[in-house]
Write a protein that holds these residues in place. Structure first.
Motif, PDB file in Angstrom:
ATOM      1  N   UNK A   7       0.824  -1.207   0.000  1.00  0.00           N
ATOM      2  CA  UNK A   7       0.000   0.000   0.000  1.00  0.00           C
ATOM      3  C   UNK A   7       0.865   1.266   0.000  1.00  0.00           C
ATOM      4  N   UNK A   8       2.069   1.162   0.543  1.00  0.00           N
ATOM      5  CA  UNK A   8       2.984   2.301   0.556  1.00  0.00           C
ATOM      6  C   UNK A   8       3.832   2.385  -0.718  1.00  0.00           C
ATOM      7  N   UNK A   9       3.706   1.391  -1.593  1.00  0.00           N
ATOM      8  CA  UNK A   9       4.469   1.410  -2.840  1.00  0.00           C
ATOM      9  C   UNK A   9       5.860   0.818  -2.722  1.00  0.00           C
ATOM     10  N   UNK A  10       6.139   0.131  -1.615  1.00  0.00           N
ATOM     11  CA  UNK A  10       7.451  -0.487  -1.411  1.00  0.00           C
ATOM     12  C   UNK A  10       7.370  -1.952  -1.834  1.00  0.00           C
ATOM     13  N   UNK A  11       7.271  -2.180  -3.137  1.00  0.00           N
ATOM     14  CA  UNK A  11       6.945  -3.505  -3.661  1.00  0.00           C
ATOM     15  C   UNK A  11       8.074  -4.517  -3.482  1.00  0.00           C
ATOM     16  N   UNK A  12       9.304  -4.080  -3.587  1.00  0.00           N
ATOM     17  CA  UNK A  12      10.438  -4.997  -3.464  1.00  0.00           C
ATOM     18  C   UNK A  12      10.525  -5.576  -2.054  1.00  0.00           C
ATOM     19  N   UNK A  13      10.374  -4.725  -1.047  1.00  0.00           N
ATOM     20  CA  UNK A  13      10.415  -5.220   0.327  1.00  0.00           C
ATOM     21  C   UNK A  13       9.184  -6.052   0.669  1.00  0.00           C
ATOM     22  N   UNK A  14       8.067  -5.734   0.051  1.00  0.00           N
ATOM     23  CA  UNK A  14       6.879  -6.560   0.246  1.00  0.00           C
ATOM     24  C   UNK A  14       7.154  -7.982  -0.245  1.00  0.00           C
ATOM     25  N   UNK A  15       7.780  -8.107  -1.402  1.00  0.00           N
ATOM     26  CA  UNK A  15       8.147  -9.433  -1.923  1.00  0.00           C
ATOM     27  C   UNK A  15       9.020 -10.193  -0.936  1.00  0.00           C
ATOM     28  N   UNK A  16       9.992  -9.494  -0.362  1.00  0.00           N
ATOM     29  CA  UNK A  16      10.907 -10.133   0.582  1.00  0.00           C
ATOM     30  C   UNK A  16      10.164 -10.651   1.812  1.00  0.00           C
ATOM     31  N   UNK A  17       9.226  -9.851   2.304  1.00  0.00           N
ATOM     32  CA  UNK A  17       8.500 -10.267   3.505  1.00  0.00           C
ATOM     33  C   UNK A  17       7.527 -11.403   3.225  1.00  0.00           C
ATOM     34  N   UNK A  18       6.969 -11.440   2.025  1.00  0.00           N
ATOM     35  CA  UNK A  18       6.113 -12.574   1.667  1.00  0.00           C
ATOM     36  C   UNK A  18       6.939 -13.857   1.572  1.00  0.00           C
ATOM     37  N   UNK A  19       8.136 -13.757   1.044  1.00  0.00           N
ATOM     38  CA  UNK A  19       9.020 -14.930   0.975  1.00  0.00           C
ATOM     39  C   UNK A  19       9.418 -15.379   2.379  1.00  0.00           C
ATOM     40  N   UNK A  20       9.660 -14.423   3.254  1.00  0.00           N
ATOM     41  CA  UNK A  20       9.992 -14.740   4.640  1.00  0.00           C
ATOM     42  C   UNK A  20       8.814 -15.427   5.327  1.00  0.00           C
TER      43      UNK A  20
END
Length: 786
Positions: free
Chosen positions: A416-429
């Motif tokens: 929602x904040x537009x930080x898509x790369x870190x979102x991917x990392x947290x989903x993988x985690x």
């Protein structure tokens, strides 16, 4: 969040502990829908135990259930299981359940014949043990039960006493806005006898039950302090099971009645923490009167877990974020964090604008469309950074009860904040600790899809491929294969369609913008204005007829509610109203089953009164389908062109076009998703309102019929039918600028003397039809009697 105090909301059931004494704070959160399915991507059931479910974020009293109605049945399963174990080998499970619960089916009317007699039979068996004399109960049960068995006797004698207390403890399962008078059990002698049995017992199972029955009896007595005294005297020897915490809830309720609010709330929090079955009840009953009560309750807590439990309920009513912070400091493994975490994320979701438009400024102003970039900018500003920081802290530590909750929540907020790369990392985690359940897997997949689609600012052949599989899953797979009602995917489905529509619009592809952006849920069902432009209509038809669609085009065509037959039907309707019948027939032939739909009334009849229901109910020698209707019109028009029976054919054609208008008996001819639906013309957009209320074609044919009449009766009839068209035209113009029924002003002018009214009165008052009009038409009758 908004907090609403329902100051007069009481529950008429003693099982809520203090329904007659208290009030509740009901947590209402704006426009949150009942189950959250249509404005949320974050399914709380994925992360929190079922016992917390009613406390999930909701616009109602309790999530998913509305009101708590389990006051009389909440512990039935436990009670049946406990006694079945005690009586194993002595009494079969069906019999145990019969005596304990009776008939669990709700009864909505008196039925003495089929009333379960379990309570009366327990009375009879008790009497047998007391007098040793046979009775109806022993005659029925003597062969099924070994009445000499000690455990059977213990079971019967306990139920006999328990049923006495139930006369005041069992209430009706309904909500009341007025205080309910609390029932009391005033047989002090019996209460003491129950306590005496408790004191003499050595069997742990029976002793535990008589202990609770004593507490219950004292609670419902007129001297409730004795319940607290008994509890304080005996609690150290009582096992910490469900019965213990039910009794502790009684103590909490009595303290509340005694205005010892801090103690009451402290005890309720203990029950909330240790007894999942009572979480709804204790959350309902927890109510500090002021900040001082809350501070004192915290001071009573003996350890961090007890403090965490207090914050867990406090967070339900107040600030989830603050409660999470406090609980995490006190007890990072607390499972209370799970439900509060879902509430925090769900509350943040509410602020997100998924409509891609902003509210219009001023009254009656239409919303202003947003670009994808504008929508993202608005939503980024709405996400609470401090909430993200808190969730990120818990996620990074990885020491919470369910680490994947915080990883997924963080990823979602980062999206929602537009930080898509870190979102991917947290989903993988999150995937590393995610349970192997269907719901958890679907939740992670959904939020990954939302993140992947959000990355796309401009559609290309390359980035389309990153979302195709998920689009098929979301639009087709889930609706077809998911049988539950828990998983929240509907919001992502509607959001993604709007998102794609806007991307196509910004790309200049209006057809695909319509395919993905079609609005099928208009409040007024006013149809689809996209088709008012013939160029748009033909472009959509060309797209749907296209055989070499790309994968994303196939997906769009599959979910688009309109098919070629619907567009052909719309064209047939338009052509009919334009009196282009051969063209209408050609289109109608391409509507599949629509052409075989039958009119509810005879579309060629013309009556004095416009009464749809009357004409639908009237006998019809022939039922016309839509295709029959058009081909019959064509036949009449052909005859008219040959000057054959001009009066009759003209009259019937006038009736036909009148009946398919808003004023006639054949509205179903035009009612469809493109035109719209509605009982009044104000339900339709302007272009369709004009089409369905215009009687000019009808009037033209009635005038032709008038010119071909051979007698005064025929002339009178034609004049009156023309007057109906004049009347409708008058109202169309009078209310043309009105947007809804509510804007119509009472100007006390209901009608005027239309030209045909004047002619009918002046020249045809000697006809029978004139008398029929007076009898049936209030307008005309008023006019001639002025």
């Amino acid at each position: 969040m908004k907090k609403i105090l329902l100051s007069r909301l009481f529950l008429a059931s003693s099982a809520v502990l203090l329904s007659a004494f208290g009030i509740i704070y009901a947590c209402a959160d704006g426009d949150w829908d009942y189950l959250g399915s249509y404005n949320s991507n974050f399914t709380p059931e994925t992360f929190a135990d079922k016992s917390y479910s009613p406390l999930f974020l909701s616009g109602g009293i309790f999530y998913g259930i509305g009101f708590d109605t389990q006051h009389n049945s909440r512990f039935n399963k436990n009670i049946k299981s406990d006694w079945a174990d005690y009586l194993k080998g002595k009494v079969d499970t069906t019999t145990v359940n019969y005596f304990l619960i009776g008939d669990e089916k709700p009864r909505y009317y008196s039925d003495d014949k089929n009333t379960i007699k379990n309570k009366e039979e327990i009375e009879g068996l008790h009497l047998y043990y007391k007098t040793k004399k046979e009775n109806k109960s022993t005659q029925k049960w003597g062969k099924k039960l070994n009445l000499k068995e000690e455990k059977v006797k213990n079971f019967v004698e306990f139920l006999y006493l328990a049923q006495k207390i139930e006369t005041v403890s069992i209430g009706d399962d309904y909500w009341s806005y007025d205080p309910v008078v609390a029932k009391t059990f005033n047989d002090a002698k019996m209460i003491q006898s129950i306590e005496n049995v408790y004191n003499t017992l050595s069997d742990p199972f029976l002793k535990n039950r008589y202990w609770f029955l004593t507490m219950k009896a004292r609670f419902y007595s007129n001297d409730k302090q004795k319940a607290i005294d008994f509890f304080n005297k005996t609690e150290s020897s009582v096992i910490r099971n469900t019965l213990y915490y039910r009794a502790l809830a009684y103590v909490a309720g009595i303290n509340y009645k005694q205005k010892k609010y801090a103690t009451s709330n402290y005890l309720y929090a203990q029950v909330f923490d240790k007894c999942p079955e009572l979480r709804v009840v204790t959350a309902y009953s927890f109510k500090p009167k002021n900040e001082s009560d809350w501070t004192k309750a915290l001071a009573l807590a003996k350890d961090n877990k007890e403090k965490a439990a207090l914050w867990a309920i406090h967070g339900y009513y107040k600030d989830e974020k603050q409660a999470i912070e406090k609980i995490y400091e006190l007890d990072p493994k607390s499972e209370h964090l799970n439900y509060l975490g879902t509430r925090l994320v769900n509350s943040l979701e509410q602020k997100i604008n998924n409509s891609f438009q902003t509210d219009g400024q001023g009254e009656n102003q239409k919303p202003k469309p947003q670009t994808v970039a504008e929508n993202k900018t608005e939503n980024k500003a709405k996400v609470d950074n401090s909430a993200i920081d808190l969730i990120a802290k818990i996620s990074a530590a990885g020491n919470a009860d369910k680490p994947y909750l915080w990883d997924i929540a963080l990823g979602y907020l980062q999206t929602l904040k537009g930080d898509y790369a870190n979102a991917d990392k947290n989903y993988s985690k999150a995937e590393k600790t995610l349970p192997k359940t269907e719901l958890a897997g679907m939740q992670l997949r959904l939020l990954r899809f939302v993140n992947n689609l959000s990355k796309i600012d401009k559609l290309t052949d390359k980035n389309e491929k990153t979302i195709l599989a998920d689009l098929n899953w979301l639009y087709t797979g889930l609706p077809k294969n998911y049988k539950g009602d828990t998983f929240r995917y509907q919001n992502a489905s509607s959001w993604s369609r709007i998102y794609l529509s806007h991307l196509y619009k910004e790309k200049g592809n209006q057809v695909m913008a319509e395919i993905y952006g079609e609005s099928r849920y208009s409040y007024w069902n006013d149809g689809n204005a996209y088709y008012d432009n013939e160029k748009n209509l033909l472009a959509i038809k060309s797209f749907l007829e296209k055989t070499n669609k790309s994968e994303i085009e196939k997906i769009g065509a599959g979910i688009y509610s309109l098919k070629l037959k619907d567009i052909n039907n719309f064209q047939a309707i338009q052509s009919t109203f334009k009196n282009k019948i051969p063209e209408a027939i050609a289109f109608m032939q391409q509507t599949d089953s629509v052409q075989y739909v039958k009119f509810l009334g005879n579309p060629f009849n013309g009556n004095i009164k416009d009464c749809h229901d009357c004409e639908h109910a009237a006998y019809q020698k022939r039922k016309y389908t839509f295709m029959d209707f058009l081909t019959t019109i064509k036949e009449m028009q052909d005859k008219l062109a040959q000057k054959e029976d001009v009066y009759t054919n003209s009259l019937l054609l006038g009736n036909a076009f009148y009946n398919i208008s808003h004023f006639g008996n054949g509205r179903t001819f035009y009612e469809m998703s493109i035109v719209g639906y509605g009982s009044g013309p104000y339900s339709f957009r302007d272009t369709m309102k004009e089409m369905i209320t215009n009687n000019s074609v009808s009037k033209m044919y009635y005038q032709k019929a008038f010119e071909a009449t051979s007698n005064k009766e025929q002339k009178a009839k034609c004049l009156y039918l023309i007057s109906k068209c004049e009347r409708n035209d008058y109202y169309n113009k009078k209310y043309n600028t009105v947007n809804s029924y509510w804007e119509i002003q009472d100007d006390k002018v209901n009608f005027i003397a239309w030209n045909s009214f004047k002619a009918l009165r002046k020249d045809y008052s000697d006809t029978k039809y004139y008398q029929d009009v007076i009898a049936e038409c209030g307008y005309f009758n008023t006019y001639i009697n002025q």
